[in-house]
Design a protein around this motif. Sequence first.
Motif, PDB file in Angstrom:
ATOM      1  N   SER A 147       0.833  -1.202   0.000  1.00 46.81           N
ATOM      2  CA  SER A 147       0.000   0.000   0.000  1.00 46.81           C
ATOM      3  C   SER A 147       0.874   1.260   0.000  1.00 46.81           C
ATOM      4  CB  SER A 147      -0.914  -0.020   1.219  1.00 46.81           C
ATOM      5  OG  SER A 147      -1.680   1.147   1.288  1.00 46.81           O
ATOM      6  N   LEU A 148       1.930   1.236   0.796  1.00 46.47           N
ATOM      7  CA  LEU A 148       2.852   2.371   0.851  1.00 46.47           C
ATOM      8  C   LEU A 148       3.566   2.550  -0.486  1.00 46.47           C
ATOM      9  CD1 LEU A 148       4.271   4.634   2.385  1.00 46.47           C
ATOM     10  CD2 LEU A 148       5.895   2.918   3.240  1.00 46.47           C
ATOM     11  N   ALA A 149       3.967   1.454  -1.105  1.00 43.98           N
ATOM     12  CA  ALA A 149       4.644   1.533  -2.410  1.00 43.98           C
ATOM     13  C   ALA A 149       3.718   2.156  -3.452  1.00 43.98           C
ATOM     14  CB  ALA A 149       5.099   0.146  -2.857  1.00 43.98           C
ATOM     15  N   ASN A 150       2.441   1.788  -3.435  1.00 45.39           N
ATOM     16  CA  ASN A 150       1.476   2.389  -4.362  1.00 45.39           C
ATOM     17  C   ASN A 150       1.312   3.879  -4.099  1.00 45.39           C
ATOM     18  OD1 ASN A 150       0.921   0.032  -5.777  1.00 45.39           O
ATOM     19  ND2 ASN A 150      -0.706  -0.565  -4.357  1.00 45.39           N
ATOM     20  N   LEU A 151       1.237   4.244  -2.828  1.00 47.49           N
ATOM     21  CA  LEU A 151       1.096   5.656  -2.472  1.00 47.49           C
ATOM     22  C   LEU A 151       2.314   6.456  -2.938  1.00 47.49           C
ATOM     23  CD1 LEU A 151      -0.361   7.986  -1.008  1.00 47.49           C
ATOM     24  CD2 LEU A 151       0.867   7.288   1.055  1.00 47.49           C
ATOM     25  N   VAL A 152       3.500   5.937  -2.693  1.00 48.29           N
ATOM     26  CA  VAL A 152       4.729   6.639  -3.105  1.00 48.29           C
ATOM     27  C   VAL A 152       4.768   6.774  -4.622  1.00 48.29           C
ATOM     28  CG1 VAL A 152       7.246   6.452  -3.211  1.00 48.29           C
ATOM     29  CG2 VAL A 152       6.061   6.051  -1.050  1.00 48.29           C
TER      30      VAL A 152
END
Length: 194
Positions: A147-152
Amino acid sequence: MSRASSTEAPALTPQFCFDERLLRDFLQLSRSTIDDSITQNLNALIRPSRRGFDPSSTAVRQTDSAGHKAIDPASCQGFKDNVLFPSWQTRSNVLNYCAGVATSPDPDDPDLILRETESARDRERVVNERLDPYSARFFPREARTESLANLVRNQRTVEEIIRARTWGLVAETCSGSSGTWEEALNSWRRTRQQ
């Protein structure tokens, strides 16, 4: 021009990155302070009183706005060096750090056991699509690193768009601002390292 709030980096910790609302809020606040109000920031650099009032200027209708928006090159350079580029660099540092967190193993993931249990349960499930065509559907929970990778990734795309727009306005208003924003930012980074 507000400098402090937009260029001060938050404490970079994995907890900061995993709190996606906090990460998103920081990026939005930084962008709104500098990039979203770039026209106002550049207009603040204009000092029309330097030349003084010319009474003949009222004799002819002024349709050319370029003559009125002459910004002192030193003021423009100071704005870029002390406000714009530090803000961009801070956001880049935050996104790079959070990208590193997203690609690292996450031993403290609170949903890890739940996801493993769901995955094991899904493997044991017997699917008869003829009786229930929807029985095959399974939506595994996304790990917080994913989820964090998608946000970044999304925020980097937003940064590209906003920086291109901002740099277009800076190049239009400030003389000596040519090239792309990437070239200008990299040049600024090199001068800081010397």
